[in-house]
Motif scaffolding. Structure first.
Motif, short mmCIF file in Angstrom:
data_model
loop_
_atom_site.label_atom_id
_atom_site.label_comp_id
_atom_site.label_asym_id
_atom_site.label_seq_id
_atom_site.Cartn_x
_atom_site.Cartn_y
_atom_site.Cartn_z
N LEU A 16 0.82 -1.21 0.00
CA LEU A 16 0.00 0.00 0.00
C LEU A 16 0.86 1.26 0.00
O LEU A 16 0.52 2.25 -0.65
CB LEU A 16 -0.96 -0.01 1.20
CG LEU A 16 -2.05 -1.09 1.15
CD1 LEU A 16 -2.83 -1.10 2.46
CD2 LEU A 16 -2.97 -0.87 -0.04
N LYS A 17 1.96 1.22 0.73
CA LYS A 17 2.88 2.36 0.76
C LYS A 17 3.43 2.66 -0.64
O LYS A 17 3.63 3.82 -1.00
CB LYS A 17 4.03 2.07 1.72
CG LYS A 17 4.86 3.24 2.09
CD LYS A 17 5.89 2.82 3.13
CE LYS A 17 6.21 3.99 4.03
NZ LYS A 17 7.16 3.63 5.08
N LEU A 18 3.65 1.60 -1.41
CA LEU A 18 4.14 1.75 -2.78
C LEU A 18 3.01 2.00 -3.78
O LEU A 18 3.25 2.10 -4.98
CB LEU A 18 4.94 0.52 -3.20
CG LEU A 18 6.25 0.28 -2.45
CD1 LEU A 18 6.86 -1.05 -2.86
CD2 LEU A 18 7.22 1.42 -2.70
N LYS A 19 1.78 2.06 -3.26
CA LYS A 19 0.58 2.31 -4.08
C LYS A 19 0.39 1.25 -5.16
O LYS A 19 0.05 1.56 -6.31
CB LYS A 19 0.61 3.72 -4.66
CG LYS A 19 0.62 4.76 -3.58
CD LYS A 19 0.56 6.16 -4.10
CE LYS A 19 0.56 7.04 -2.88
NZ LYS A 19 0.66 8.39 -3.03
N LEU A 20 0.62 0.01 -4.77
CA LEU A 20 0.39 -1.11 -5.67
C LEU A 20 -0.89 -1.83 -5.27
O LEU A 20 -1.18 -1.95 -4.08
CB LEU A 20 1.54 -2.12 -5.59
CG LEU A 20 2.90 -1.70 -6.11
CD1 LEU A 20 3.95 -2.74 -5.73
CD2 LEU A 20 2.86 -1.51 -7.61
N THR A 21 -1.62 -2.32 -6.24
CA THR A 21 -2.77 -3.17 -5.96
C THR A 21 -2.26 -4.60 -5.80
O THR A 21 -1.13 -4.93 -6.19
CB THR A 21 -3.79 -3.14 -7.11
OG1 THR A 21 -3.18 -3.69 -8.28
CG2 THR A 21 -4.29 -1.72 -7.39
N GLN A 22 -3.11 -5.47 -5.28
CA GLN A 22 -2.75 -6.88 -5.20
C GLN A 22 -2.50 -7.43 -6.60
O GLN A 22 -1.59 -8.23 -6.80
CB GLN A 22 -3.85 -7.69 -4.51
CG GLN A 22 -3.91 -7.48 -3.03
CD GLN A 22 -4.98 -8.31 -2.36
OE1 GLN A 22 -5.88 -8.86 -3.01
NE2 GLN A 22 -4.90 -8.41 -1.04
N GLU A 23 -3.28 -6.99 -7.55
CA GLU A 23 -3.14 -7.44 -8.93
C GLU A 23 -1.78 -7.04 -9.50
O GLU A 23 -1.13 -7.83 -10.18
CB GLU A 23 -4.27 -6.90 -9.81
CG GLU A 23 -5.63 -7.49 -9.51
CD GLU A 23 -6.33 -6.87 -8.28
OE1 GLU A 23 -5.85 -5.84 -7.73
OE2 GLU A 23 -7.34 -7.45 -7.84
#
Length: 69
Positions: A16-23
């Motif tokens: 989340l800190k890296l602003k990535l989704t699980q996908e």
């Protein structure tokens, strides 16, 4: 809290800190988004090589991932 759940929480927080989704993380790691979700919730214990791969994509070391456990 057990170790697997704690590691999963750390993975989710960093993702989340890296602003990535699980996908997005799943695609980077060559895994399914469902699998990433299960690892983050601590319902799946991954192989050490999988944790290493996830940590690498999140710019973490295994030491950071398993610190103080």
């Amino acid at each position: 809290m057990n170790i697997i759940k704690t590691v999963g929480i750390r993975i989710k927080e960093k993702r989340l800190k890296l602003k990535l989704t699980q996908e997005q993380l799943a695609e980077l790691c060559g895994l399914s988004a469902n699998y990433i979700g299960r690892v983050e919730r601590g319902t799946n214990q991954a192989k050490l090589t999988t944790y290493y791969n996830i940590a690498k994509k999140l710019k973490l070391s295994l030491e950071e991932l398993f610190k103080d456990l």
